[in-house]
Design a protein around this motif. Structure first.
Motif, PDB file in Angstrom:
ATOM      1  N   ARG A  10      60.825  87.314  45.902  1.00 38.26           N
ATOM      2  CA  ARG A  10      59.974  86.326  46.561  1.00 38.26           C
ATOM      3  C   ARG A  10      60.031  84.987  45.830  1.00 38.26           C
ATOM      4  NH1 ARG A  10      59.964  89.344  50.715  1.00 38.26           N
ATOM      5  NH2 ARG A  10      58.451  90.981  50.848  1.00 38.26           N
ATOM      6  N   VAL A  12      57.606  82.117  44.464  1.00 36.87           N
ATOM      7  CA  VAL A  12      56.197  81.909  44.129  1.00 36.87           C
ATOM      8  C   VAL A  12      56.029  80.527  43.505  1.00 36.87           C
ATOM      9  CG1 VAL A  12      55.722  84.369  43.803  1.00 36.87           C
ATOM     10  CG2 VAL A  12      56.382  82.994  41.842  1.00 36.87           C
ATOM     11  N   THR A  36      59.427  91.828  43.164  1.00 34.56           N
ATOM     12  CA  THR A  36      58.117  92.382  43.475  1.00 34.56           C
ATOM     13  C   THR A  36      58.300  93.756  44.102  1.00 34.56           C
ATOM     14  OG1 THR A  36      55.978  91.935  44.507  1.00 34.56           O
ATOM     15  CG2 THR A  36      57.919  91.252  45.745  1.00 34.56           C
ATOM     16  N   VAL A  65      46.539  85.700  40.287  1.00 34.53           N
ATOM     17  CA  VAL A  65      47.424  85.839  41.435  1.00 34.53           C
ATOM     18  C   VAL A  65      46.556  85.805  42.683  1.00 34.53           C
ATOM     19  CG1 VAL A  65      49.093  87.322  42.609  1.00 34.53           C
ATOM     20  CG2 VAL A  65      49.112  87.163  40.112  1.00 34.53           C
ATOM     21  N   ARG A  66      46.844  84.860  43.550  1.00 34.64           N
ATOM     22  CA  ARG A  66      46.021  84.654  44.748  1.00 34.64           C
ATOM     23  C   ARG A  66      44.548  84.506  44.364  1.00 34.64           C
ATOM     24  NH1 ARG A  66      49.710  88.475  46.062  1.00 34.64           N
ATOM     25  NH2 ARG A  66      48.232  90.164  45.850  1.00 34.64           N
ATOM     26  N   LEU A  79      53.781  90.595  45.061  1.00 37.68           N
ATOM     27  CA  LEU A  79      53.770  89.178  45.403  1.00 37.68           C
ATOM     28  C   LEU A  79      54.345  88.963  46.789  1.00 37.68           C
ATOM     29  CD1 LEU A  79      55.184  87.899  42.008  1.00 37.68           C
ATOM     30  CD2 LEU A  79      52.811  87.759  42.772  1.00 37.68           C
ATOM     31  N   ASP A  83      53.133  82.881  47.312  1.00 36.98           N
ATOM     32  CA  ASP A  83      51.937  83.164  46.517  1.00 36.98           C
ATOM     33  C   ASP A  83      51.835  82.221  45.328  1.00 36.98           C
ATOM     34  OD1 ASP A  83      50.907  85.168  48.073  1.00 36.98           O
ATOM     35  OD2 ASP A  83      51.461  86.803  46.724  1.00 36.98           O
ATOM     36  N   VAL A  85      50.647  81.754  41.459  1.00 35.44           N
ATOM     37  CA  VAL A  85      50.363  82.432  40.206  1.00 35.44           C
ATOM     38  C   VAL A  85      49.895  81.348  39.243  1.00 35.44           C
ATOM     39  CG1 VAL A  85      51.332  83.729  38.268  1.00 35.44           C
ATOM     40  CG2 VAL A  85      52.133  84.189  40.609  1.00 35.44           C
TER      41      VAL A  85
END
Length: 94
Positions: A10, A12, A36, A65-66, A79, A83, A85
């Motif tokens: 992903r 991020v 992830t 995270v979120r 993740l 998202d 972080v």
């Protein structure tokens, strides 16, 4: 980590606050191809590889995270693309 899980990659966005921004020289960055699920410890190691000076915060920092705080441990984090972080060093204040 459960070896039966399928690993995805992903993109991020990492936000650095206070001392972590000072140590990295950036307030935010995009990181592509983050695996992830990943343990919070491995996520921290990934950030340390990008910014070795973050090691000054070892054992003092938490990740969010979120917008949910997680300790740096073997806790597994899943993740999603896009998202956030956050690297949250100890804060002082009154």
């Amino acid at each position: 980590m459960n070896t039966n899980w399928r690993i995805y990659y992903r993109t991020v966005f990492v936000l650095y606050f206070a001392k972590s921004a000072e140590l990295t020289g950036v307030r935010e960055e995009e990181i592509v191809d983050v695996p992830t699920p990943i343990s919070s410890r491995d996520l921290w190691r990934l950030l340390l590889q990008r910014h070795p000076r973050l090691s000054a915060l070892q054992d003092q920092v938490v990740l969010a995270v979120r917008q949910h705080y997680i300790s740096i441990s073997e806790q597994v984090v899943t993740l999603g693309d896009g998202d956030e972080v956050a690297v949250v060093p100890p804060l002082s204040g009154g």
